[in-house]
Design an enzyme around this catalytic site. Structure first.
Site, PDB file in Angstrom:
ATOM      1  N   GLU A 114      18.160 -10.783  26.104  1.00  0.00           N
ATOM      2  CA  GLU A 114      17.594  -9.689  26.906  1.00  0.00           C
ATOM      3  C   GLU A 114      18.617  -9.389  27.981  1.00  0.00           C
ATOM      4  OE1 GLU A 114      14.822  -8.595  25.805  1.00  0.00           O
ATOM      5  OE2 GLU A 114      13.746 -10.263  24.898  1.00  0.00           O
TER       6      GLU A 114
ATOM      7  N   CYS B 180      16.067  -5.751  36.252  1.00  0.00           N
ATOM      8  CA  CYS B 180      16.714  -5.163  35.078  1.00  0.00           C
ATOM      9  C   CYS B 180      16.109  -3.794  34.807  1.00  0.00           C
ATOM     10  CB  CYS B 180      16.543  -6.066  33.872  1.00  0.00           C
ATOM     11  SG  CYS B 180      14.841  -6.573  33.661  1.00  0.00           S
TER      12      CYS B 180
HETATM   13  P1  NAP Z   1      24.185 -13.447  34.401  1.00  0.00           P
HETATM   14  O1  NAP Z   1      25.230 -13.503  35.438  1.00  0.00           O
HETATM   15  O2  NAP Z   1      24.529 -12.870  33.085  1.00  0.00           O
HETATM   16  O3  NAP Z   1      23.633 -14.942  34.232  1.00  0.00           O
HETATM   17  C1  NAP Z   1      22.491 -15.212  33.453  1.00  0.00           C
HETATM   18  C2  NAP Z   1      22.495 -16.674  33.055  1.00  0.00           C
HETATM   19  O4  NAP Z   1      23.580 -16.928  32.160  1.00  0.00           O
HETATM   20  C3  NAP Z   1      22.679 -17.630  34.229  1.00  0.00           C
HETATM   21  O5  NAP Z   1      21.862 -18.751  34.026  1.00  0.00           O
HETATM   22  C4  NAP Z   1      24.158 -17.980  34.123  1.00  0.00           C
HETATM   23  O6  NAP Z   1      24.459 -19.200  34.741  1.00  0.00           O
HETATM   24  C5  NAP Z   1      24.312 -18.053  32.623  1.00  0.00           C
HETATM   25  N1  NAP Z   1      25.689 -17.955  32.116  1.00  0.00           N
HETATM   26  C6  NAP Z   1      26.751 -17.352  32.682  1.00  0.00           C
HETATM   27  N2  NAP Z   1      27.834 -17.468  31.891  1.00  0.00           N
HETATM   28  C7  NAP Z   1      27.455 -18.165  30.792  1.00  0.00           C
HETATM   29  C8  NAP Z   1      28.120 -18.616  29.603  1.00  0.00           C
HETATM   30  N3  NAP Z   1      29.400 -18.367  29.380  1.00  0.00           N
HETATM   31  N4  NAP Z   1      27.402 -19.290  28.698  1.00  0.00           N
HETATM   32  C9  NAP Z   1      26.100 -19.538  28.884  1.00  0.00           C
HETATM   33  N5  NAP Z   1      25.416 -19.165  29.990  1.00  0.00           N
HETATM   34  C10 NAP Z   1      26.085 -18.474  30.935  1.00  0.00           C
HETATM   35  O7  NAP Z   1      22.915 -12.637  34.943  1.00  0.00           O
HETATM   36  P2  NAP Z   1      22.261 -12.708  36.393  1.00  0.00           P
HETATM   37  O8  NAP Z   1      23.246 -12.172  37.379  1.00  0.00           O
HETATM   38  O9  NAP Z   1      21.663 -14.027  36.644  1.00  0.00           O
HETATM   39  O10 NAP Z   1      21.041 -11.706  36.213  1.00  0.00           O
HETATM   40  C11 NAP Z   1      21.181 -10.318  36.319  1.00  0.00           C
HETATM   41  C12 NAP Z   1      21.299  -9.662  34.972  1.00  0.00           C
HETATM   42  O11 NAP Z   1      20.191 -10.002  34.143  1.00  0.00           O
HETATM   43  C13 NAP Z   1      21.268  -8.157  35.047  1.00  0.00           C
HETATM   44  O12 NAP Z   1      22.210  -7.641  34.145  1.00  0.00           O
HETATM   45  C14 NAP Z   1      19.868  -7.812  34.608  1.00  0.00           C
HETATM   46  O13 NAP Z   1      19.706  -6.512  34.098  1.00  0.00           O
HETATM   47  C15 NAP Z   1      19.636  -8.837  33.560  1.00  0.00           C
HETATM   48  N6  NAP Z   1      18.211  -9.021  33.295  1.00  0.00           N
HETATM   49  C16 NAP Z   1      17.676  -8.580  32.107  1.00  0.00           C
HETATM   50  C17 NAP Z   1      16.322  -8.694  31.851  1.00  0.00           C
HETATM   51  C18 NAP Z   1      15.685  -8.201  30.582  1.00  0.00           C
HETATM   52  O14 NAP Z   1      14.530  -8.538  30.335  1.00  0.00           O
HETATM   53  N7  NAP Z   1      16.365  -7.441  29.762  1.00  0.00           N
HETATM   54  C19 NAP Z   1      15.515  -9.286  32.816  1.00  0.00           C
HETATM   55  C20 NAP Z   1      16.086  -9.739  34.004  1.00  0.00           C
HETATM   56  C21 NAP Z   1      17.434  -9.614  34.217  1.00  0.00           C
HETATM   57  P3  NAP Z   1      25.099 -19.219  36.222  1.00  0.00           P
HETATM   58  O15 NAP Z   1      24.085 -18.621  37.145  1.00  0.00           O
HETATM   59  O16 NAP Z   1      25.309 -20.662  36.461  1.00  0.00           O
HETATM   60  O17 NAP Z   1      26.353 -18.413  36.138  1.00  0.00           O
END
Ligand code: NAP
Ligand code: MG
Length: 521
Positions: free
Chosen positions: A285, A319
Site C-alpha cells: 500500500e 496517504c
Molecule cells: P517509508 O519511508 O516508505 O517507510 C515505510 C516503512 O518501510 C518503514 O517502516 C521503514 O522503516 C520501512 N523501510 C524503509 N526502507 C526499507 C527497505 N529497504 N526495506 C524494508 N523496509 C524499509 O514511508 P513513511 O515515510 O513511513 O510513510 C509515509 C508514506 O506511506 C507515504 O508515501 C504515504 O502515502 C504512505 N502511506 C500509504 C498508505 C496506504 O494505505 N496506501 C497509508 C499510509 C501511508 P524506517 O522507518 O526504519 O525507515
C-alpha cells in the site's frame, strides 16, 4: 482502564467532555513515563540490543519519549526462526480459537484507548481526535478481520461433486511467516490492521514499525501478548528499514509481506521480493497524490471545508491527503476566499492541547522538505497562505504553517510529487474533461474527491476517475477518512499492488492460499 468509550465516526464528530478529560489525564501519565528503555519481542520474550536509538517527540525535541532497540540481522534470524517454529501449531488450531484471541486483543486495545492515543499524539504529533480514531480503528480492524473469518466459515466451502462418492471442497490456508512493515502516519491501524489479518488467517507475524513510531507498535505487541498469543506467533522488531526491514524481506523463510509506505520503498520491495526461488505474495500500500475537482455546480462551502480538512489534517501527512485542487474558473475566486477564511482559523501547536488542530510534521527530513518545497513553490507559483515554519513559544518542535499555492504552472514537477506535508496546490479549469485528464495524469490512484450538485456530473466523475477510494460532496474530508466496514481503503496504480482494499470484503483472503480437496469414498 475501567471507563470504556466506543469511539466511532459520530463520537469523533461531537466528543463527550469526559473523553477530553480522560485523554488529558492520559497525556500527563504518558509524560511521566518518558525516558524508558523499550524492548523488542521475539519468541515470546523481551529482547534488548547493544545499540539503542532515542525516540524524541516532534512536538518538542527536548522530550525523549524513550529508547528503542536497534535490531540486528541476528534478531531478524531469531524472529523468523521463532515464527516458523510456531506456524504449524498456530495454523492448525481451530480457527474459532484464533478469532477469540484476536477479539480479546482488540478489547485490550480498546481498554487502553486513552493511554495509547496520548502516547501516539506525543510520538507523531497527531491531534487528540485523530489519535483516538487511529487507536480505535486498530481495534476495529482486528474485529473486522475476525468477523470476516467467522462469517465465511474460515473460507471452507463445498464444491460441485461428480457423484455421491465424491466430496470436493475449497479451503483457504495461511502461507506461513508473514512480515508487516508499517509507516509512521497511522502507527496503530497500519501496523495492527495487517498484523491482525495475517494472524487471524493463521499466519505467524513479524512486525517492523517505522523508526518514528515504535511506541504505538509496542503497545499493540503488549495487547497481543496479554491476550495470550502463543510463543513465537507474534514478534516485534525495531530498527532501520534498510537493515532490519531489508533482511526480513531477504530471508528465505518469509512467506509473505505487507508493506505500507512510500512508492519508492514499496516498488523496491515489489521488485526485489520477486527474486526468490518462487513467487511470494506482497501486499504493498503506497503513496497518493489525491485530487479534488470542484465543478461550477458545487456547494462551495462544503468544498472549502472538505479541502481544508483533507489538505491539512495530520499536517497533510495522510496517504489520502488532498494535495491538488482543480476548480472551475467561474467559481475559483469564491472558493479561494472560503478556503483562505477556514485555513486562517487553524491553530498550529502542541496537538495534545484541544485548541490546536494541527501539530508538528513528523521528523527533521519532513521539516527540511517543507522548506525546500516552499522555496520552489514561491519561485514558480504564488503562495497565498502559509509557506513558513512556525515558532511555538516553549516548544522546540517541527511546526509548519498550512500552505495554499496558486498559479503553479501545470507542468511544474510538484504537481506529481507526493510532498506529504500541509501543502495544497490549486488550479482553475475551463471544462470538466480537462480537469479529469489532469486529475488522472499521475502515477498514483489512492483517493479522490468531487464537488457538484449535478447527478449526471457525479456519475460521470465516478465512471472516469482512477482511484480506489472516492468521496463526493463530503465536507468532513474531501479525500480523507475511512473506517473498517464503512469505506474500503486501497489504492489503484502506483498506490497499491493488489486491487483489494483494507477493511472490506476481499482483504483477509489475501493472507491465505486456496487448496482444492477431492476425497472419493
Ligand atoms: P517509508 O519511508 O516508505 O517507510 C515505510 C516503512 O518501510 C518503514 O517502516 C521503514 O522503516 C520501512 N523501510 C524503509 N526502507 C526499507 C527497505 N529497504 N526495506 C524494508 N523496509 C524499509 O514511508 P513513511 O515515510 O513511513 O510513510 C509515509 C508514506 O506511506 C507515504 O508515501 C504515504 O502515502 C504512505 N502511506 C500509504 C498508505 C496506504 O494505505 N496506501 C497509508 C499510509 C501511508 P524506517 O522507518 O526504519 O525507515
Ligand atoms: Mg519515510
Amino acid at each position: 482502564m475501567s471507563e470504556r468509550f466506543k469511539v466511532t465516526y459520530s463520537t469523533l464528530a461531537s466528543p463527550d467532555p469526559r473523553l477530553h478529560q480522560l485523554y488529558e489525564e492520559a497525556v500527563v501519565q504518558a509524560k511521566a513515563n518518558f525516558g524508558k528503555n523499550y524492548p523488542m519481542f521475539i519468541n515470546g520474550e523481551e529482547r534488548f540490543s547493544e545499540k539503542v536509538f532515542e525516540k524524541r517527540s516532534p512536538i518538542n525535541l527536548d522530550w525523549v519519549m524513550g529508547t528503542f532497540q536497534y535490531g540486528t540481522v541476528q534478531d531478524v534470524n531469531d524472529a523468523v526462526a521463532a515464527a516458523k517454529a510456531a506456524f504449524p501449531a498456530w495454523s492448525r488450531r481451530p480457527w474459532q480459537e484464533r478469532v477469540a484471541l484476536i477479539r480479546k486483543a482488540a478489547d485490550l486495545i480498546s481498554d487502553r484507548l486513552f493511554e495509547m492515543a496520548a502516547n501516539m499524539s506525543l510520538e507523531i504529533g497527531k491531534n487528540r481526535l485523530e489519535a483516538l480514531g487511529d487507536v480505535e480503528e486498530t481495534a476495529d480492524l482486528f474485529r473486522y478481520y475476525a468477523d470476516a473469518i467467522e462469517k465465511n466459515n474460515n473460507f471452507n466451502f463445498p464444491l460441485l461433486s461428480e457423484s455421491e462418492k465424491h466430496h470436493n471442497r475449497s479451503v483457504l490456508k495461511p502461507y506461513g511467516v508473514w512480515v508487516v512493515i508499517s509507516p509512521f502516519n497511522f502507527p496503530g491501524a497500519l501496523a495492527g490492521g495487517p498484523a491482525s489479518a495475517a494472524l487471524v488467517a493463521g499466519n505467524t507475524v513479524i512486525l517492523k514499525p517505522a523508526t518514528d513510531t515504535p511506541l504505538t507498535a509496542w503497545f499493540i505487541t503488549q495487547c497481543l501478548r496479554d491476550a495470550g498469543i502463543p510463543t513465537g506467533v507474534f514478534n516485534f522488531i525495531t530498527g532501520s528499514g534498510r537493515v532490519v526491514g531489508q533482511s526480513l524481506l531477504d530471508h528465505p523463510d518469509v512467506a509473505g509481506v505487507t508493506f505500507t509506505g512510500s512508492y519508492e520503498v514499496g516498488m523496491h520491495i515489489l521488485r526485489t521480493f520477486a527474486t526468490a526461488r518462487y513467487p511470494r505474495p506482497v501486499i504493498a500500500e503506497m503513496g497518493g497524490k489525491n485530487p479534488v475537482i470542484i465543478s461550477k455546480k458545487a456547494d462551495l462551502d462544503k468544498a472549502a471545508m472538505g479541502v481544508m480538512r483533507s489538505a491539512f489534517g495530520l499536517q497533510g501527512q495522510k496517504c489520502s491527503a488532498c494535495s491538488r485542487v482543480y476548480v472551475h474558473a467561474d467559481v475559483k475566486e469564491a472558493f479561494m476566499e472560503k478556503l483562505l477564511a477556514l485555513t486562517s482559523q487553524i491553530n498550529v501547536g502542541d496537538p495534545t492541547i484541544k485548541e490546536n488542530w494541527m501539530g508538528p510534521v513528523a521528523n527533521q527530513s519532513a521539516y527540511e522538505d517543507y522548506q525546500k518545497f516552499v522555496a520552489d513553490l514561491r519561485e514558480h507559483g504564488n503562495v497565498v497562505f502559509g509557506g513558513k515554519t512556525l515558532e511555538v513559544p516553549g516548544y522546540n518542535g517541527y511546526f509548519a504553517a498550512p500552505t495554499i499555492v496558486d498559479n503553479l504552472p501545470l507542468d511544474h514537477p510538484l504537481w506529481k510529487v507526493e510532498m506529504f506535508l500541509p501543502i495544497v496546490t490549486i488550479a482553475p479549469f475551463a471544462d470538466l474533461e480537462e480537469a479529469m485528464a489532469l486529475a488522472n495524469d499521475v502515477e498514483y490512484g489512492l483517493t479522490a474527491g468531487f464537488f457538484s450538485q449535478d447527478e449526471a456530473e457525479i456519475q460521470w466523475w465516478l465512471d472516469n476517475i482512477e482511484a480506489g477510494v472516492l468521496y463526493v460532496n463530503r465536507p468532513s474530508g474531501a479525500t480523507t477518512g475511512a473506517w473498517p466496514g464503512y469505506q474500503s481503503f486501497g489504492g489503484w496504480k502506483g498506490s497499491g499492488s493488489t486491487g483489494k482494499a483494507a477493511g472490506s470484503f476481499y482483504y483477509v483472503q489475501q493472507y491465505m492460499r486456496e487448496q482444492s480437496q477431492t476425497i472419493v469414498d
